[in-house]
Design an enzyme around this catalytic site. Structure first.
Site, short mmCIF file in Angstrom:
data_model
loop_
_atom_site.label_atom_id
_atom_site.label_comp_id
_atom_site.label_asym_id
_atom_site.label_seq_id
_atom_site.Cartn_x
_atom_site.Cartn_y
_atom_site.Cartn_z
N ASN A 296 -17.93 6.15 91.91
CA ASN A 296 -18.18 7.39 92.66
C ASN A 296 -19.69 7.55 92.80
O ASN A 296 -20.35 7.95 91.87
CB ASN A 296 -17.56 8.56 91.88
CG ASN A 296 -17.87 9.91 92.50
OD1 ASN A 296 -18.38 9.98 93.61
ND2 ASN A 296 -17.58 10.98 91.78
N LYS B 39 -21.35 9.60 94.51
CA LYS B 39 -21.77 11.00 94.73
C LYS B 39 -22.79 11.04 95.89
O LYS B 39 -22.67 10.27 96.83
CB LYS B 39 -22.31 11.59 93.44
CG LYS B 39 -21.30 11.39 92.28
CD LYS B 39 -21.61 12.20 91.07
CE LYS B 39 -20.52 11.94 90.01
NZ LYS B 39 -20.68 12.75 88.83
N HIS C 296 -12.49 16.51 92.57
CA HIS C 296 -13.53 16.23 91.57
C HIS C 296 -14.09 17.55 91.04
O HIS C 296 -14.20 18.52 91.79
CB HIS C 296 -14.64 15.40 92.22
CG HIS C 296 -15.61 14.88 91.19
ND1 HIS C 296 -16.63 15.65 90.69
CD2 HIS C 296 -15.68 13.69 90.55
CE1 HIS C 296 -17.30 14.94 89.79
NE2 HIS C 296 -16.75 13.76 89.69
N GLU D 162 -16.96 18.52 90.48
CA GLU D 162 -18.12 19.04 91.23
C GLU D 162 -17.66 19.77 92.49
O GLU D 162 -18.26 20.76 92.89
CB GLU D 162 -19.09 17.89 91.54
CG GLU D 162 -19.88 17.50 90.31
CD GLU D 162 -20.28 16.03 90.24
OE1 GLU D 162 -20.32 15.35 91.27
OE2 GLU D 162 -20.56 15.57 89.10
N GLU E 161 -11.15 13.56 83.81
CA GLU E 161 -12.59 13.67 83.66
C GLU E 161 -12.95 14.97 82.95
O GLU E 161 -13.02 16.03 83.59
CB GLU E 161 -13.28 13.65 85.02
CG GLU E 161 -13.02 12.39 85.82
CD GLU E 161 -14.14 12.09 86.81
OE1 GLU E 161 -14.68 10.99 86.75
OE2 GLU E 161 -14.48 12.97 87.61
N GLY F 63 -21.77 12.97 83.56
CA GLY F 63 -23.22 12.90 83.75
C GLY F 63 -24.04 13.43 82.59
O GLY F 63 -25.24 13.66 82.72
N SER G 84 -19.31 9.68 81.85
CA SER G 84 -20.27 8.86 81.10
C SER G 84 -19.67 7.54 80.60
O SER G 84 -20.02 7.07 79.53
CB SER G 84 -20.86 9.67 79.92
OG SER G 84 -21.54 10.80 80.41
P1 PGA Z 1 -20.54 9.91 85.30
O1 PGA Z 1 -19.66 10.57 86.47
O2 PGA Z 1 -19.98 8.53 85.07
O3 PGA Z 1 -21.94 9.89 85.82
O4 PGA Z 1 -20.36 10.79 84.09
C1 PGA Z 1 -18.28 10.37 86.57
C2 PGA Z 1 -17.72 11.18 87.71
O5 PGA Z 1 -18.15 12.33 87.90
O6 PGA Z 1 -16.81 10.73 88.46
#
Ligand code: PGA
Length: 256
Positions: A11, A13, A97, A99, A169, A175, A215
């Site tokens: 992903n 983003k 997601h 976000e 998640e 992140g 992460s």
């Molecule tokens: P990350 O993001 O691996 O940077 O924690 C995962 C995601 O939001 O899909």
């Protein structure tokens, strides 16, 4: 018991221009574009989708989008539809997601409409669910995950459910560098598989890949991916460099 093919999705983003995306895809394809042990999907931003798709043509790597609108067309300024994604050979779409939920106000009801629209258009949803830190600390993780999963999948048929991918998640792990422990992740993954069993029967639930996201890095992936119900990863930060992303694919391929 059915053995599920491991699944690694990147992903990106809001990162990478079209040209940068092509470079990244070329490096990924050069390293893992021929292997078929692991299903690999890259999810660039909309502006890089078409060029990234062209760069992965002829390889085993697939193309995913990060979002879409549930209507096919119309007066929805700034939005992109499932048929538009299909027209450029997108096969997967990340939906719900965290976000999108927290920064753009997406509700379970909206996510459900998107899931139904994606399935109707032969796009495979990567449905994201997960709890916030406050929800985990108050002991409501499973309840939150149950509500998000059940609401997002309302009206989905047994046949359609087989093409689903679910990503667990934990919001506090995205992140942040704080990865869930393998026990924390496996517990929720097994719980989600139980929910899918109730909703769609055991054989269907055994087919659905449930990814961990938050992460995930080459260093912590082998242990997570070895868990019974963890079938892959939805990767943010570590998907932005070919080296770490390829290492994750290799780690998934090493699990038998
Ligand atoms: P990350 O993001 O691996 O940077 O924690 C995962 C995601 O939001 O899909």
């Amino acid at each position: 018991m059915i053995s599920r093919k491991k699944f690694i999705a990147g992903n990106w983003k809001m990162n990478k221009t079209s040209a940068e995306g092509v470079t990244l895809v070329r490096d990924i394809v050069a390293a893992v574009g021929k292997q078929t042990d692991v299903e690999v999907v890259v999810c660039p931003p909309f502006t890089a989708l078409e060029s990234a798709g062209a760069a992965l043509e002829g390889s085993s790597v697939k193309l995913g989008a990060q979002n879409m609108h549930f209507e096919a067309s119309g007066a929805f300024t700034g939005e992109i539809s499932a048929p538009m994604l299909r027209a450029i050979f997108t096969t997967h779409v990340i939906l719900g997601h965290s976000e999108r939920r927290t920064l753009f106000g997406e509700t379970d009801e909206l996510v459900n409409k998107k899931v139904l629209s994606a399935l109707k258009n032969q796009l495979k949803p990567i449905l994201c669910v997960g709890e916030t830190l406050a929800e985990r600390e108050s002991g409501s993780t499973l309840k939150v995950v149950q509500t998000q999963t059940e609401r997002a999948l309302e009206g989905v048929s047994k046949d359609q459910a087989q093409t689903l991918v679910v990503a667990y998640e934990p919001v506090w792990a995205i992140g942040t560098g704080k990865v869930a422990t393998t026990e924390q992740a496996q517990e929720v993954h097994a719980f989600i598989r139980g929910l899918l069993t109730k909703l769609f029967t055991e054989p269907v639930a055994q087919k659905v890949r449930i990814l961990y996201g938050g992460s995930m890095k080459p260093a912590n992936a082998p242990e997570l991916l070895a868990q019974k119900d963890i079938d892959g990863g939805l990767i943010g930060g570590a998907a932005l460099e070919a080296r770490s992303f390829v290492e994750l694919v290799t780690a998934a391929a090493a699990i038998k």
